[in-house]
Design a protein around this motif. Sequence first.
Motif, PDB file in Angstrom:
ATOM      1  N   GLU A 139       0.849  -1.190   0.000  1.00 34.08           N
ATOM      2  CA  GLU A 139       0.000   0.000   0.000  1.00 34.08           C
ATOM      3  C   GLU A 139       0.888   1.245   0.000  1.00 34.08           C
ATOM      4  OE1 GLU A 139      -3.774  -0.218   2.591  1.00 34.08           O
ATOM      5  OE2 GLU A 139      -2.294  -1.360   3.715  1.00 34.08           O
ATOM      6  N   ARG A 140       0.694   2.128  -0.956  1.00 31.51           N
ATOM      7  CA  ARG A 140       1.474   3.378  -1.030  1.00 31.51           C
ATOM      8  C   ARG A 140       0.821   4.395  -0.069  1.00 31.51           C
ATOM      9  NH1 ARG A 140       4.939   4.495  -5.651  1.00 31.51           N
ATOM     10  NH2 ARG A 140       6.181   6.329  -5.118  1.00 31.51           N
ATOM     11  N   THR A 141       1.065   4.199   1.202  1.00 33.04           N
ATOM     12  CA  THR A 141       0.338   4.923   2.245  1.00 33.04           C
ATOM     13  C   THR A 141       0.961   6.251   2.638  1.00 33.04           C
ATOM     14  OG1 THR A 141       1.634   3.805   3.948  1.00 33.04           O
ATOM     15  CG2 THR A 141      -0.435   2.761   3.287  1.00 33.04           C
ATOM     16  N   GLY A 142       2.268   6.403   2.420  1.00 37.64           N
ATOM     17  CA  GLY A 142       2.984   7.537   2.977  1.00 37.64           C
ATOM     18  C   GLY A 142       3.293   7.319   4.450  1.00 37.64           C
ATOM     19  N   GLU A 143       3.943   8.304   5.043  1.00 39.78           N
ATOM     20  CA  GLU A 143       4.391   8.194   6.435  1.00 39.78           C
ATOM     21  C   GLU A 143       4.346   9.572   7.081  1.00 39.78           C
ATOM     22  OE1 GLU A 143       8.274   6.599   9.019  1.00 39.78           O
ATOM     23  OE2 GLU A 143       8.406   6.840   6.852  1.00 39.78           O
ATOM     24  N   ILE A 144       4.155   9.589   8.395  1.00 35.43           N
ATOM     25  CA  ILE A 144       4.232  10.826   9.168  1.00 35.43           C
ATOM     26  C   ILE A 144       5.316  10.662  10.224  1.00 35.43           C
ATOM     27  CG2 ILE A 144       3.037  12.440  10.687  1.00 35.43           C
ATOM     28  CD1 ILE A 144       0.417  11.587   9.400  1.00 35.43           C
TER      29      ILE A 144
END
Length: 475
Positions: A139-144
């Motif tokens: 999943e290309r979810t990104g990150e924080i």
Amino acid sequence: MTGRGTPAADAALHALAGARPVPFWLDDPARRPAAAPALVGEESCDLLVVGAGYSGLWTALLAKERDPDRDVVVIEARETGWAASGRNGGFCAASLTHGLANGVARWPDEIAVLEKLGRANLDAIEQAVHRYALDCDFERTGEIDVATEPHQIAELRETAAEAERLGLGGMTFLDQEAVRAEVDSPAFLAGLRDRDGVALLNPARLAWGLRRACLDAGVRLYEHTPAEALAGDGGRMAVRTPYGRVRARRVALGTNAFPSLVRRVRPYVVPVYDYALMTEPLTAAQLAAIGWRGRQGLSDSANHFHYFRRTADDRILWGGYDVLYHFGSRIHPDLDQRPETFATLARHFFTCFPQLEGVRFTHRWGGVIDTCSRFAPFFGTAHGGRVAYAAGYTGLGVGATRFGAEVMLDLLDGVESERTALEMVRTKPLPFPPEPVRWAGIGLTQWSLARADARGGHRNLWLRALDRLGLGFDS
């Protein structure tokens, strides 16, 4: 953080009761492939790959993509993905440099190229997931990245400004209200969102999927076949195994944290132990209580940081913080379990998410990863260019190992490319000193990093000296 013997500490230990001492991802007998046979006797090939983790598997698969007629053999000491490739957090990052700040500090003149190549590498991984039907929950979810101490807020703002200066899209600073709207923890003060530079996946199933893709492409795999020695053999290379030998025109080493067959590489790498917990599946009410509606990964911004994420079945993986080096670069299965670290991680979990009181952990595990003094991979050749290696990924190898495989193949094939022209590829990190100076230096560095976390980010004289030398230690 809460100490021992308090109600909160007792609750954390209660949450650990019954947790299985195995990596969650590898605890999947229905999907784990049957072991390939060990090598017995003589074998020959065009390319021998040592290690069936991500480094080795990507190298073998890409070698067949470049030349389907190339005869490729992979040997693995145990089974595919059993080590770091099968038990990491499943964060597949575009960054090749262990984050933008580290890349800017070390390669300011080529950071834009490194970021471009890193994004292209992540895109290529996503394409391979679809092309080879790799069933790994990609999943290309990104990150924080979240700030949990006031001084970290300014650091996140600086990184956001640097990203904007370099023209990197998709990175946004989040104030406290904005970050807690994404995931609600009383510990979060601010955040930096990378919208699409990180994907989440199931690491063991990625390794097993790459294994299948390699076999389908005609790669020959021998498991339970440790490489014991490497030597020249006329115009070829020979690798000795317990019950046989492989002769190859070229050799690619993907052994990472384990002692390299090229002895001069060993001072550049130290093995360190990282640990993680996995919760039981959260209910919809529990997820709502922490407001975690998206599927983005998170990590905090301390030197000794935590990384955490949701899984496909709505568990939370919680890992990091402790990173442990053992005298003499010791690696042993007994070190995979460390009760005091698991107790610390559990306490920190409930400090971050007090709303989840009563949640239980189902798995606890640890294991060795490799690191080097620049925290990002390094590359090289030996034996007149017939052997290539890549190591030093420092926890970001889920994505960067594919790039490392491309570099190794470029070097072995004599290809001049945008990759091989990089200063990052052409230079080495500073080596670690021999024992006992290595152990003492790493211990002092770890103590100093923890002290910096506790003192508003203030780096003492030792850390400032390491900064000037470009030598340090991270998790």
